[in-house]
Enzyme design. Structure first.
Site, short mmCIF file in Angstrom:
data_model
loop_
_atom_site.label_atom_id
_atom_site.label_comp_id
_atom_site.label_asym_id
_atom_site.label_seq_id
_atom_site.Cartn_x
_atom_site.Cartn_y
_atom_site.Cartn_z
N TYR A 1 3.94 0.72 -6.04
CA TYR A 1 4.97 0.34 -5.08
C TYR A 1 6.34 0.40 -5.76
O TYR A 1 6.55 -0.19 -6.81
CB TYR A 1 4.67 -1.07 -4.59
CG TYR A 1 5.44 -1.56 -3.37
CD1 TYR A 1 6.52 -0.87 -2.84
CD2 TYR A 1 5.10 -2.77 -2.77
CE1 TYR A 1 7.21 -1.34 -1.74
CE2 TYR A 1 5.78 -3.26 -1.66
CZ TYR A 1 6.84 -2.54 -1.16
OH TYR A 1 7.52 -3.03 -0.06
N CYS A 2 7.27 1.15 -5.18
CA CYS A 2 8.65 1.21 -5.65
C CYS A 2 8.69 1.68 -7.12
O CYS A 2 8.14 2.71 -7.47
CB CYS A 2 9.34 -0.13 -5.45
SG CYS A 2 11.12 -0.12 -5.77
#
Length: 614
Positions: free
Chosen positions: A347-348
């Site tokens: 994520y990210c």
């Protein structure tokens, strides 16, 4: 309309306002009790103000409470000296447009030569949610104040595109600086120009300002703007509460394994790498919103990495350590469950690092350790990385270096930066509601998570901003390395699921899309409604937003959008079908598939102690 006409109209308007005020005062002369209450309020405010300034030293707050408009005003002044935004001709045109605006508005209130009679409902030319309360339209003074502000803000913003003598980055910085200053200068942010605040102050005899002053002092002391009622949440009880055990830990992370809830599970386990600039439980907010619980209930054996917030003991941590941590987690899960491969989610920023990890494994001949990789709002090509690129010039990097004391950057700096990206919503809205109006804070789990900041290792953070955001070296074959291995993203053949948020201002969809251009394996790109958080944390039962998919080849995001089919609701179900298509084999959740069972030594219960460390 001449300047004399404008002055005459303004004088007449003030006269009408004064007469209205006299009538209100005559009808509501306060009694002795009210006068005493106002007197007490005034004295309390004076005492608080004097006590605040009498402190020998304010508590040290290494992060700004909210963005300092002076910094951006200075940037604007530097450019203004080179290329004035308003030449005399434009100033005259803006003055004339402003006078015409005043004349039109005043006429609707029955003031001025064109005012035959007050309109029942004035039709103002510009709308903005900051001025949505009807009080802004009930009196001509406040209608003029906010409409004039919106006109000037609109015209100044348009002029940024016409400024010459600056490059693209400087133009973006000027646009951002101007918006930051304009947001701060909104008449909604000041008690005497906000009719809603004035009305509330009269109603409460100033109690709202007392409450706001107390909150301001508390927030200054903690160095962070409060967004929610933090007392409403308890880790492991009503937030981050999916059952599980910490089964492994290093100095940098803990590995949580969640307890199965189905009779059968997919044979290939799932490991989630959340961003270490925030806490992992964005994906485990509460049972209704939790991606973790949902995935467990779909028959996945889920592992979650919980990163440790940096302190002086982690000053040595850099890019290589996060790559090694991802490889270590993958290997530990494989050994623990006796499986050849895992599914991985990044994520990210953890997705950026996962891409590097996959390239390293591929170069080492170990790509088979990861069956599939899912990237949530993650970037590898930072050419179009959005407004965060405004913070990576030499001046900004030096400021960050100076702020990184003890080998780590206080997480409140990052929180303030992300708040600044949406200053009107995440800064000034809260200033008005909770400092000026004195409203109670909501109990909102997402805002609690947003304020639960994590510190960052300074060496990693500096190299990340310099090498990726500024110099975009990750997409240049072998320009970067980690753990002694050069990185070439074109070596990645692992099947990839790439999710982007249509309204993401942190990882813009056109930037996320570029990941499809650098991998060599099959990739499924999915565009989700909303942004960086709500576009990801969107359970199917919520029936919110939408997502777009397409099986047609596309050379750009525009081509993808043109061919894509819109689907109502969450993308989670689409992802699950894709995961099952990679390997649908199932197994019984026995042995170490159930963490903490007989013979299974674990560290502690989820969510673990690392998530509680500040």
């Amino acid at each position: 309309m001449s300047e004399n006409d404008a002055a005459d109209i303004f004088a007449r308007m003030l006269e009408m306002q004064s007469e209205a005020a006299r009538q209100v005062i005559a009808a509501s002369i306060p009694d002795e009790a009210a006068i005493a209450e106002w007197s007490e309020t005034t004295q309390r405010l004076q005492r608080m103000w004097m006590d605040f300034h009498a402190q020998e030293k304010l508590p040290e707050a290494p992060a700004p409470l909210f963005a300092d408009p002076a910094q951006w005003m200075g940037m604007m002044q530097a450019w203004y000296r080179q290329v004035p935004l308003l030449d005399p001709e434009r100033q005259q045109a803006l003055w004339q447009e402003g006078m015409a605006l005043w004349e039109d508005i005043l006429a609707q209130y029955g003031i001025g030569d064109g005012g035959a009679g007050a309109a029942q409902e004035p039709e103002l030319p510009r709308a903005d949610k900051r001025f949505a309360d009807p009080t802004w339209r009930e009196q001509p003074v406040f209608a003029l104040i906010h409409q004039t502000y919106l006109l000037f803000a609109e015209r100044l913003s348009e002029l940024v595109d016409e400024v010459g003598g600056i490059d693209g980055m400087e133009r973006d910085q000027l646009r951002f600086a101007l918006k930051s200053v304009l947001d701060a200068m909104s008449p909604a942010n000041f008690p005497l120009t906000n009719p809603v605040v004035l009305e509330r102050t009269l109603e409460t005899h100033g109690a709202n300002l007392i409450r706001g002053m107390e909150r301001l002092a508390a927030d200054l002391e903690r160095g962070q703007l409060t967004h929610t009622d933090t007392s409403a949440f308890r880790l492991g009880e009503n937030i981050a509460c999916t059952p599980g055990k910490v089964v492994h830990e290093t100095e940098l992370y803990q590995l949580i394994q969640y307890s199965p809830s189905t009779d059968e599970v997919l044979s290939v386990p799932l490991v989630i790498f959340p961003p270490w600039i925030n806490r992992f439980y964005i994906l485990d907010l509460n049972p209704k919103k939790s991606f973790v619980k949902w995935a467990v209930d779909q028959g996945l054996t889920v592992f979650m990495v919980s990163w440790r917030s940096a302190d002086e003991s982690l000053a040595h941590i850099e890019w290589d350590d996060y790559v090694r941590a991802q490889i270590d987690a993958i290997d530990h899960i494989r050994a623990r469950l006796g499986v050849p491969a895992v599914h991985a989610i990044g994520y990210c920023v953890a997705g950026t690092t996962l891409a590097a990890t996959l390239a390293i494994l591929a170069r080492r001949g170990e790509a088979e350790k990861v069956k599939s990789a899912t990237f949530l709002t993650a970037q590898v090509d930072f050419e179009r990385a959005g407004n965060l690129k405004l913070f990576v010039d030499d001046t900004q990097l030096e400021m960050i270096r100076q702020a990184s004391r003890g080998g780590f950057l206080d997480g409140r700096y990052m929180a303030a930066t992300f708040n600044l990206l949406r200053g009107s919503d995440l800064i000034w809205n809260y200033v008005v509601n909770h400092y000026l109006l004195g409203e109670d804070y909501p109990a909102f789990d997402l805002l609690y998570w947003n304020g639960d900041v994590a510190n960052l290792p300074a060496r990693w953070h500096a190299s990340y901003l310099r090498d990726l955001y500024r110099d975009n070296r990750l997409v240049k074959p072998d320009a970067l390395s980690a753990d002694g291995t050069p990185i070439d993203l074109s070596l990645v053949e692992t099947p990839a699921y790439i999710q982007a948020g249509r309204e993401d201002h942190i990882a813009p969809p056109e930037s996320v899309w570029r990941m499809t251009e650098h991998f060599s394996g099959p990739a499924r790109f999915v565009l989700a409604g909303s942004g960086h958080i709500a576009g990801v944390v969107n359970p199917p039962d919520a029936r919110k937003y939408q997502h777009w998919t397409s099986d047609a080849p596309a050379a750009s995001l525009e081509e993808f959008v043109a061919a894509a089919q819109e689907h109502a609701g969450s993308w989670w179900s689409d992802w699950l079908a894709w995961i099952e298509a990679q390997d649908g084999a199932r197994a019984k959740p026995t042995g170490k598939r159930k963490p903490g069972g007989r013979g299974d030594a674990v560290v502690e219960d989820a969510p673990g102690r690392y998530v509680r460390m500040r």
